[in-house]
Design an enzyme around this catalytic site. Structure first.
Site, PDB file in Angstrom:
ATOM      1  N   ALA A  80       0.840  -1.195   0.000  1.00 40.26           N
ATOM      2  CA  ALA A  80       0.000   0.000   0.000  1.00 40.26           C
ATOM      3  C   ALA A  80       0.874   1.242   0.000  1.00 40.26           C
ATOM      4  CB  ALA A  80      -0.907   0.020   1.229  1.00 40.26           C
ATOM      5  N   TYR A 150      -5.454   8.885   2.884  1.00 38.69           N
ATOM      6  CA  TYR A 150      -5.070   7.481   3.052  1.00 38.69           C
ATOM      7  C   TYR A 150      -6.296   6.638   3.403  1.00 38.69           C
ATOM      8  CZ  TYR A 150      -3.380   3.358   5.577  1.00 38.69           C
ATOM      9  OH  TYR A 150      -3.186   2.082   6.032  1.00 38.69           O
TER      10      TYR A 150
END
Length: 333
Positions: A80, A150
């Site tokens: 990620a 995020y």
């Protein structure tokens, strides 16, 4: 079972690969962004024939190579673009979406085309929000309310994966951990250990919040359960250590694990948050002083999972690794 782990060079992915390699019955494909990866000193010697290293490339750009999924039963997606404290990108949400949303969906679609049965997605508790009222924890069914790029990208990835599951029959499992700590932890947790080991007085002796954490060992154990438990398919789970701590309690117990006194000065949380606002650190102080609790009852009921490692044991191993690393640095110096 053949398991593909993305982000295998990262904090969680690395530990999961080690756990898989230590058990029989698993062949692990460890995917990293770039090869060669300097893993020898980090991973140690992995058994021959158990782990295969592959280069995944940049999730935002490259199409996953079909050979990546040959014979793979389960994908555990740990790779990620992580939360950035000092963002320099002109368009943060686009940067997060390119990797965490578009890259994840690209990977999952490629997995479906290759016949992968299950896709375990490492998300974040931040999809629920940044804080909870003390004594009112998030549950897996709490509405999602992400507050930063995020977390927004993680939420969008979750929804896209669930839509793909409905479309294709892929078994999607979503795991939302809070702060993860363990041997080799970096960022704020590592900073706390540095402060405590140096004996720096901290104005954090009167914080009565409650925060859930999860040790690396407990998170990896939970991910191992999610690989094949029949009740995990199509579900989202929260995970923690089974014991919530205040910031003050955490610092006291971490100092004890380090063999150092905790020099904590009692200052009211309201004063700390106010001082943080004046210094441009309001968000940091709110995280230090605020509560964030998670309820893992769903994980207990559906999966029969309880955290196998106690907070005390996890803090001890984390502190021991910190001391060993700094002793080694001092010796090399």
């Amino acid at each position: 079972m053949r398991v593909l782990v993305t982000g295998a060079g990262g904090f969680v992915g690395r530990a999961l690969v080690q756990q898989l390699a230590s058990q029989t019955g698993y062949f692990t494909v460890a995917a990293v962004r770039r090869l060669p990866l300097p893993v020898a000193g980090t991973f140690g010697a992995l058994p021959d024939g158990v782990t295969q290293w592959v280069e995944l490339g940049d999730l935002a750009d490259a199409e996953p190579p079909p050979r990546l999924f040959e014979g793979v039963d389960v994908v555990v997606h740990c790779a990620a673009r992580v939360h950035v404290m000092h963002e320099t990108t002109a368009d943060p949400i686009a940067a997060f979406r390119a990797v965490n949303l578009d890259g994840t969906l690209k990977l999952a679609r490629a997995a479906v085309r290759s016949g992968v049965r299950r896709f375990v997605f490492l998300s974040s508790i931040k999809v629920h929000g940044e804080a909870t009222p003390c004594g009112n924890p998030f549950t897996a069914d709490t509405p999602l309310s992400p507050a930063d790029p995020y977390a927004i990208s993680k939420m969008e990835a979750e929804r896209a994966l669930m839509a793909l599951a409905t479309e294709t029959g892929l078994e999607v499992v979503i795991v939302r951990p809070p702060l993860v700590y363990g041997p080799g932890v970096k960022a704020n947790f590592n900073s706390m250990m540095k402060w405590l080991s140096r004996g720096i007085p901290l104005p954090l002796g009167a914080i009565r919040n409650r925060r859930s954490l999860v040790s690396l060992d407990n998170l990896v154990d939970f991910l191992m359960v999610c690989l094949d438990h029949p009740n995990a398919a199509g579900q989202a789970f929260l995970v923690n250590d089974g014991e919530d701590l205040s910031t003050t309690e955490l610092l006291h117990r971490l100092a004890e694990a380090l063999g150092k006194p905790a020099r904590l000065v009692p200052v009211r949380s309201s004063l700390l948050v106010g001082a943080g606002a004046l210094l441009g650190k309001r968000a940091v102080m709110q995280r230090i002083c605020g509560s964030l609790q998670v309820d893992i009852e769903k994980s207990r009921l559906l999966l029969g999972w309880v955290p196998p490692v106690s907070v005390g044991s996890a803090l001890a191993s984390t502190a021991a690794a910190f001391v060993a690393e700094h002793s080694a640095r001092a010796y090399r110096a």
